[in-house]
Design an enzyme around this catalytic site. Structure first.
Site, PDB file in Angstrom:
ATOM      1  CE  LYS A 211      -4.474   9.040 -25.032  1.00  0.00           C
ATOM      2  NZ  LYS A 211      -5.279   9.184 -23.868  1.00  0.00           N
TER       3      LYS A 211
ATOM      4  CE1 TYR B  99      -4.071   1.768   0.442  1.00  0.00           C
ATOM      5  CE2 TYR B  99      -2.586   3.443   1.326  1.00  0.00           C
ATOM      6  CZ  TYR B  99      -3.718   3.195   0.707  1.00  0.00           C
ATOM      7  OH  TYR B  99      -5.027   4.330   0.734  1.00  0.00           O
TER       8      TYR B  99
ATOM      9  NE  ARG C  13     -13.009  13.521 -30.853  1.00  0.00           N
ATOM     10  CZ  ARG C  13     -13.074  13.215 -29.129  1.00  0.00           C
ATOM     11  NH1 ARG C  13     -11.651  13.513 -28.787  1.00  0.00           N
ATOM     12  NH2 ARG C  13     -14.167  13.242 -28.595  1.00  0.00           N
TER      13      ARG C  13
ATOM     14  CG  PHE D  55     -17.594  13.292 -26.765  1.00  0.00           C
ATOM     15  CD1 PHE D  55     -17.224  14.327 -26.157  1.00  0.00           C
ATOM     16  CD2 PHE D  55     -16.507  12.233 -26.579  1.00  0.00           C
ATOM     17  CE1 PHE D  55     -16.301  14.643 -25.460  1.00  0.00           C
ATOM     18  CE2 PHE D  55     -15.661  12.345 -25.535  1.00  0.00           C
ATOM     19  CZ  PHE D  55     -15.477  13.614 -24.956  1.00  0.00           C
TER      20      PHE D  55
ATOM     21  CG  ASP E  75      -1.880  16.630 -22.657  1.00  0.00           C
ATOM     22  OD1 ASP E  75      -1.127  15.650 -22.692  1.00  0.00           O
ATOM     23  OD2 ASP E  75      -3.091  16.638 -22.756  1.00  0.00           O
TER      24      ASP E  75
ATOM     25  CG  PHE F 288      -7.978  16.217 -25.154  1.00  0.00           C
ATOM     26  CD1 PHE F 288      -7.991  15.597 -26.463  1.00  0.00           C
ATOM     27  CD2 PHE F 288      -8.541  15.583 -24.319  1.00  0.00           C
ATOM     28  CE1 PHE F 288      -8.485  14.474 -26.845  1.00  0.00           C
ATOM     29  CE2 PHE F 288      -8.794  14.283 -24.265  1.00  0.00           C
ATOM     30  CZ  PHE F 288      -8.951  13.711 -25.545  1.00  0.00           C
ATOM     31  CB  THR F 289     -12.936  16.312 -24.555  1.00  0.00           C
ATOM     32  OG1 THR F 289     -12.184  15.148 -24.689  1.00  0.00           O
ATOM     33  CG2 THR F 289     -13.316  16.699 -26.029  1.00  0.00           C
TER      34      THR F 289
HETATM   35  C1  P71 Z   1      -8.183   9.712 -27.153  1.00  0.00           C
HETATM   36  C2  P71 Z   1      -8.168   9.962 -25.858  1.00  0.00           C
HETATM   37  C3  P71 Z   1      -9.172   9.229 -24.618  1.00  0.00           C
HETATM   38  C4  P71 Z   1     -10.324   9.938 -24.858  1.00  0.00           C
HETATM   39  C5  P71 Z   1     -10.772  10.899 -23.961  1.00  0.00           C
HETATM   40  C6  P71 Z   1     -11.712  11.616 -23.903  1.00  0.00           C
HETATM   41  C7  P71 Z   1     -12.513  11.555 -25.034  1.00  0.00           C
HETATM   42  C8  P71 Z   1     -12.248  10.764 -26.051  1.00  0.00           C
HETATM   43  C9  P71 Z   1     -11.233   9.919 -25.927  1.00  0.00           C
HETATM   44  C10 P71 Z   1      -7.127  11.210 -24.129  1.00  0.00           C
HETATM   45  C11 P71 Z   1      -6.075  12.413 -23.590  1.00  0.00           C
HETATM   46  C12 P71 Z   1      -5.462  12.953 -24.669  1.00  0.00           C
HETATM   47  C13 P71 Z   1      -4.876  14.384 -24.520  1.00  0.00           C
HETATM   48  C14 P71 Z   1      -4.018  14.916 -25.480  1.00  0.00           C
HETATM   49  C15 P71 Z   1      -5.478  14.198 -22.084  1.00  0.00           C
HETATM   50  C16 P71 Z   1      -6.244  12.876 -22.566  1.00  0.00           C
HETATM   51  C17 P71 Z   1      -6.921  12.368 -21.441  1.00  0.00           C
HETATM   52  N1  P71 Z   1      -7.300  10.764 -25.256  1.00  0.00           N
HETATM   53  N2  P71 Z   1      -4.713  14.498 -23.125  1.00  0.00           N
HETATM   54  O1  P71 Z   1      -7.354  10.539 -27.982  1.00  0.00           O
HETATM   55  O2  P71 Z   1      -5.576  12.585 -26.037  1.00  0.00           O
HETATM   56  O3  P71 Z   1      -6.156  11.083 -20.844  1.00  0.00           O
HETATM   57  O4  P71 Z   1      -7.829   9.293 -21.163  1.00  0.00           O
HETATM   58  O5  P71 Z   1      -6.046   8.812 -19.997  1.00  0.00           O
HETATM   59  O6  P71 Z   1      -7.738  10.222 -19.030  1.00  0.00           O
HETATM   60  O7  P71 Z   1      -8.860   8.883 -27.657  1.00  0.00           O
HETATM   61  P1  P71 Z   1      -6.902   9.929 -20.298  1.00  0.00           P
END
Ligand code: P71
Length: 461
Positions: A259, A73, A384, A451, A216, A125-126
């Site tokens: 990623k 832990y 998108r 979305f 980011d 970013f969303t």
């Molecule tokens: C992608 C994602 C995953 C995603 C998230 C929200 C809507 C659709 C798909 C996540 C990202 C990203 C960047 C630049 C932060 C996050 C969040 N991308 N910054 O592209 O691309 O990270 O998903 O690990 O929480 O499909 P998280």
């Protein structure tokens, strides 16, 4: 010997069967999913290009590392390995592990943003914007104009426009701007990189004005590759060196490790200032977990530590990763399908407003195109565009983003060149039948990040 092609520096040791379906089955599946590709069951998908997030194939070394996870832990050995990997590869001293990227965004926004603050960033970013607004801030887009023009071949469409940034700071005052949110590789613009010169210039300006720069760093590796390919002075530097230099122009970073970092779950916030780290850790224990695991198990941290080192161990890894994306882009380009130029690092973005120019943006052309491609072949992409952009929190009105795109995102080390061929054939088929694609309307719209769970139906004639 210098390799001529982008072929993969690995071979396949284990496979996962995927099912092909009939058009009838896909018709039923997409109807049931409310024409939203997020709501499809993965079993109904043939080639899954929804996202490159968490969909990576791990290496044999990463799978072996899982067995070494220390599930203590407190004070887990795996945490210290991860902290060392982040320090060696990204250069940040303080590591705050989180369950994924948005966990890190939450912490960062909560510690730095006061209600009424303004956060300039390159496009949005969303989840990042959500957390900035949730903390009471307002996001302002300061990306270069070229980012909004799909046809533009500008090599660094992820750059911040310094004039726009200065104008925001002058209007609101530097003390209302806690940090610049700098996405090293801009997802919503099509996986477009920032240049080293721009990163440096933004950092110098911000430092002179007492404003933090928070990266980011989610796809910073892919940006390091583009810098090596496109920016004078970097052609002979290694990807590892370039990535380290990128991070020197920042005070910290949020990371979705799903990623670049080659794992299926995980993320972190990393900073230089011990005081910021202390504040983040005190929130971490409330929202994620103890400071030596955040939201991750010990084995996840082990696999992540290996993934971080593996991604920079050879330049061939990122070269083949981006090479595969560019291969798909080339196939679509050659067939005359309108895509965002230049092809970015993690996927090919189809210009839905151009391809389906019989549909106004309020008829959700990108959503409709994603559904049509799925229907044709079982290839799943992601909207998108106007659906992702959501509503303005002040006015409640739909935002109308300049880009209305379908993203075909390539998971790392998962699909073959023939999968790319099949994908291109399907998109070309749909492009030939574009007049038959109908617009969509909402039947259900959630309040936040709509979305993910919205449902739609074809607009009746
Ligand atoms: C992608 C994602 C995953 C995603 C998230 C929200 C809507 C659709 C798909 C996540 C990202 C990203 C960047 C630049 C932060 C996050 C969040 N991308 N910054 O592209 O691309 O990270 O998903 O690990 O929480 O499909 P998280």
């Amino acid at each position: 010997m210098k390799r001529r092609s982008w072929a993969e520096p690995w071979k396949i040791k284990m496979i996962e069967p995927i099912a092909m379906s009939t058009r009838e089955q896909r018709e039923a599946a997409i109807r049931e999913a409310g024409y939203n590709t997020f709501l499809l069951r993965s079993e109904d998908v043939y080639i899954d290009l929804l996202t490159d997030s968490g969909t990576t194939a791990m290496s044999d070394r990463q799978w072996s590392a899982l067995m070494l996870g220390d599930e203590a832990y407190a004070g887990s050995r795996s945490y210290y390995k991860l902290a060392d990997a982040v320090h060696d590869v990204y250069g940040y001293e303080e590591l705050i592990p989180t369950h994924q990227g948005r966990g890190a965004e939450h912490l960062l926004s909560q510690i730095l943003i006061e209600p009424g603050d303004v956060i300039p960033g390159n496009m949005y970013f969303t989840t990042t914007r959500f957390h900035q607004e949730y903390a009471g801030g307002t996001f302002v887009d300061v990306i270069v104009d070229e980012a909004h023009v799909p046809e533009s071949d500008y090599p660094f469409k992820g750059n911040i426009d310094l004039d726009k940034l200065r104008a925001v700071v002058n209007e609101h005052g530097a003390d209302r701007v806690p940090y610049v949110s700098f996405e090293t590789n801009v997802n919503m613009a099509g996986g477009q990189p920032a240049s080293m010169a721009n990163l440096r210039e933004v950092y110098e300006y911000c430092r002179a004005n007492g404003i933090y720069v928070m990266l980011d760093a989610t796809r910073a590796l892919e940006t390091a590759f583009f810098i090596q390919q496109r920016e004078a002075g970097y052609e002979d530097k290694s990807i590892a060196e370039i990535l380290r230099e990128i991070c020197t122009y920042s005070d910290g970073a949020t990371m979705s490790s799903k990623k670049d970092n080659l794992v299926n779950i995980g993320g972190f916030l990393a900073v230089r200032d011990p005081d910021l780290a202390r504040q983040a850790r005190s929130l971490l224990v409330a929202f994620e977990g103890l400071h030596t695991y955040g939201g991750m198990s010990g084995r996840d941290m082990e696999a992540l530590a290996v993934g971080i080192r593996e991604m920079v161990a050879t330049d061939d890894h990122v070269r083949s990763r981006v090479g595969q994306v560019q291969y798909l882009g080339r196939l679509l380009d050659e067939a005359g399908v309108p895509i965002v130029h230049p092809t970015g690092g993690h996927g090919v973005f189809i210009d839905a407003s151009k391809l389906l120019d019989h549909l106004p943006q309020d008829h959700l052309p990108a959503q409709a195109l994603a559904a049509a491609i799925y229907l044709d072949s079982g290839v799943r992409g992601m909207e998108r565009g106007i659906v992702s952009a959501g509503r303005d929190p002040e006015t409640g009105k739909n935002r109308h983003p300049k880009l209305e795109l379908v993203r075909l995102t390539i998971p790392r080390r998962v699909y073959t060149q023939s999968h790319m061929d099949v994908t291109a054939e399907s998109v070309i088929q749909v492009a030939e039948e574009r007049d038959t694609v109908k617009g969509l309307e909402f039947t259900y719209e959630p309040e936040q990040l709509r979305f993910f769970q919205s449902r739609f139906r074809p607009i009746p004639d």
